[in-house]
Design a protein around this motif. Structure first.
Motif, short mmCIF file in Angstrom:
data_model
loop_
_atom_site.label_atom_id
_atom_site.label_comp_id
_atom_site.label_asym_id
_atom_site.label_seq_id
_atom_site.Cartn_x
_atom_site.Cartn_y
_atom_site.Cartn_z
N TYR A 100 42.48 141.80 -45.65
CA TYR A 100 41.79 141.12 -44.61
C TYR A 100 41.73 142.03 -43.33
N LYS A 101 40.82 141.57 -42.30
CA LYS A 101 40.71 142.44 -41.36
C LYS A 101 40.13 141.75 -40.11
N TRP A 102 40.67 141.83 -38.87
CA TRP A 102 40.10 141.06 -37.70
C TRP A 102 39.23 142.30 -37.17
N VAL A 103 38.03 141.74 -36.96
CA VAL A 103 37.04 142.57 -36.48
C VAL A 103 36.07 142.05 -35.18
N LYS A 104 35.74 143.00 -34.27
CA LYS A 104 34.93 142.53 -33.34
C LYS A 104 33.52 142.07 -33.95
N LYS A 105 32.74 141.05 -33.43
CA LYS A 105 31.56 140.81 -33.54
C LYS A 105 30.49 141.96 -34.08
N ASP A 106 30.63 143.11 -33.10
CA ASP A 106 29.56 144.20 -33.30
C ASP A 106 29.95 145.27 -34.60
N GLU A 107 31.34 145.00 -34.97
CA GLU A 107 31.91 145.72 -36.18
C GLU A 107 31.43 145.02 -37.35
N LEU A 108 31.06 143.68 -37.42
CA LEU A 108 30.74 143.40 -38.65
C LEU A 108 29.63 144.06 -39.49
N LYS A 109 28.63 144.62 -38.84
CA LYS A 109 27.63 145.51 -39.46
C LYS A 109 28.09 146.77 -40.03
N ASP A 110 29.47 147.10 -40.00
CA ASP A 110 29.92 148.24 -40.79
C ASP A 110 30.62 148.15 -42.01
N PHE A 111 30.66 146.81 -42.46
CA PHE A 111 30.93 146.29 -43.62
C PHE A 111 30.26 145.77 -44.68
N LYS A 112 30.42 145.95 -45.83
CA LYS A 112 29.57 145.43 -46.96
C LYS A 112 30.00 143.95 -47.35
N PHE A 113 28.94 143.13 -46.92
CA PHE A 113 29.32 141.58 -47.43
C PHE A 113 28.36 140.89 -48.39
N LEU A 114 28.81 140.08 -48.96
CA LEU A 114 28.05 139.42 -50.05
C LEU A 114 26.66 138.84 -49.50
N PRO A 115 25.97 138.86 -50.43
CA PRO A 115 24.26 138.58 -49.60
C PRO A 115 24.15 137.30 -49.01
N ALA A 116 24.74 136.17 -49.51
CA ALA A 116 24.76 134.93 -48.77
C ALA A 116 25.56 135.00 -47.45
N ASP A 117 26.68 135.86 -47.20
CA ASP A 117 27.44 136.02 -45.95
C ASP A 117 26.34 137.05 -44.89
N GLU A 118 25.55 137.62 -45.52
CA GLU A 118 24.80 138.78 -44.60
C GLU A 118 24.13 137.81 -43.32
N LYS A 119 23.25 136.71 -43.91
CA LYS A 119 22.67 136.20 -42.84
C LYS A 119 23.61 135.44 -41.71
N ILE A 120 24.76 135.07 -41.96
CA ILE A 120 25.83 134.66 -41.09
C ILE A 120 26.16 135.70 -40.24
N VAL A 121 26.24 136.94 -40.88
CA VAL A 121 26.83 138.19 -40.12
C VAL A 121 25.67 138.57 -38.88
N GLU A 122 24.43 138.38 -39.52
CA GLU A 122 23.37 138.70 -38.46
C GLU A 122 23.28 137.69 -37.28
N GLU A 123 23.44 136.40 -37.84
CA GLU A 123 23.19 135.50 -36.58
C GLU A 123 24.59 135.79 -35.74
N LEU A 124 25.74 135.97 -36.06
CA LEU A 124 27.17 136.15 -35.38
C LEU A 124 26.83 137.24 -34.39
N ILE A 125 26.08 138.32 -34.74
CA ILE A 125 25.79 139.73 -34.27
C ILE A 125 24.53 139.36 -33.03
N ALA A 126 23.94 138.39 -33.20
CA ALA A 126 22.77 138.25 -32.30
C ALA A 126 23.09 137.24 -31.40
N ASN A 127 24.15 136.38 -31.48
CA ASN A 127 24.70 135.60 -30.44
C ASN A 127 25.88 135.99 -29.73
#
Length: 127
Positions: A100-127
Motif C-alpha cells: 500500500y502507498k499513501w500518495v498525493k492526488k497529483d501522483e495518482l497518475k503515476d500508477f497503473k490502476f484497474l480500469p474501473a478505478d481510472e475514472k475515479i483517479v481522473e475525478e480526484l486529480i481534476a478536483n
C-alpha cells in the motif's frame, strides 16, 4: 452488473491510500482503492466498512459519496461506487494486497490502476 464499493481514504497530510493487488491474482500488479463486493442485505456503506476491515484490518468512517465509474470487463458490467472516508482505528495489515502507498492526488497518475478505478483517479486529480 456487479455493484462494488471503494474507499478514498486520506490522511493528515492529504495523501490518498492506494493498494496493489497481489501478483498471481486477477489483475495482479495493478493498484486500486480498497473495497470490494456488496453482499446480500448490506448497504454500500456497510459493505465498504466490512471489506476494508477484511482487506486491511482497519476500521473506517465512511464519509460522503464521491462518485461512480461504470466499466464493461469483457461482458461483465462493473459499477464502482466510491466514498470518501477516514481511518478511525487500527494499523494497516495486508492480506490480499502486495503493498500500500499513501500518495498525493497529483501522483495518482503515476500508477497503473484497474480500469474501473481510472475514472475515479481522473475525478480526484481534476478536483
Amino acid at each position: 452488473m456487479l455493484d462494488i464499493v471503494a474507499a478514498i481514504l486520506t490522511n493528515e497530510n492529504d495523501e490518498i491510500l492506494i493498494t496493489k493487488i497481489a501478483e498471481g491474482k486477477n489483475n495482479g500488479g495493478c493498484f486500486e482503492f480498497p473495497g470490494g463486493k456488496i453482499e446480500n442485505g448490506e448497504t454500500r456503506r456497510e459493505a465498504l466498512a466490512r471489506e476494508v476491515k477484511e482487506e486491511l484490518d482497519i476500521d473506517i468512517k465512511v464519509g460522503e459519496y464521491f462518485g461512480e465509474s461504470v466499466y464493461n470487463d469483457g461482458g461483465l458490467g462493473i459499477k464502482l461506487n466510491a466514498f470518501k472516508g477516514e481511518i478511525v482505528s487500527g494499523d494497516i495489515k495486508l492480506s490480499v494486497h502486495d503493498e500500500y502507498k499513501w500518495v498525493k492526488k497529483d501522483e495518482l497518475k503515476d500508477f497503473k490502476f484497474l480500469p474501473a478505478d481510472e475514472k475515479i483517479v481522473e475525478e480526484l486529480i481534476a478536483n
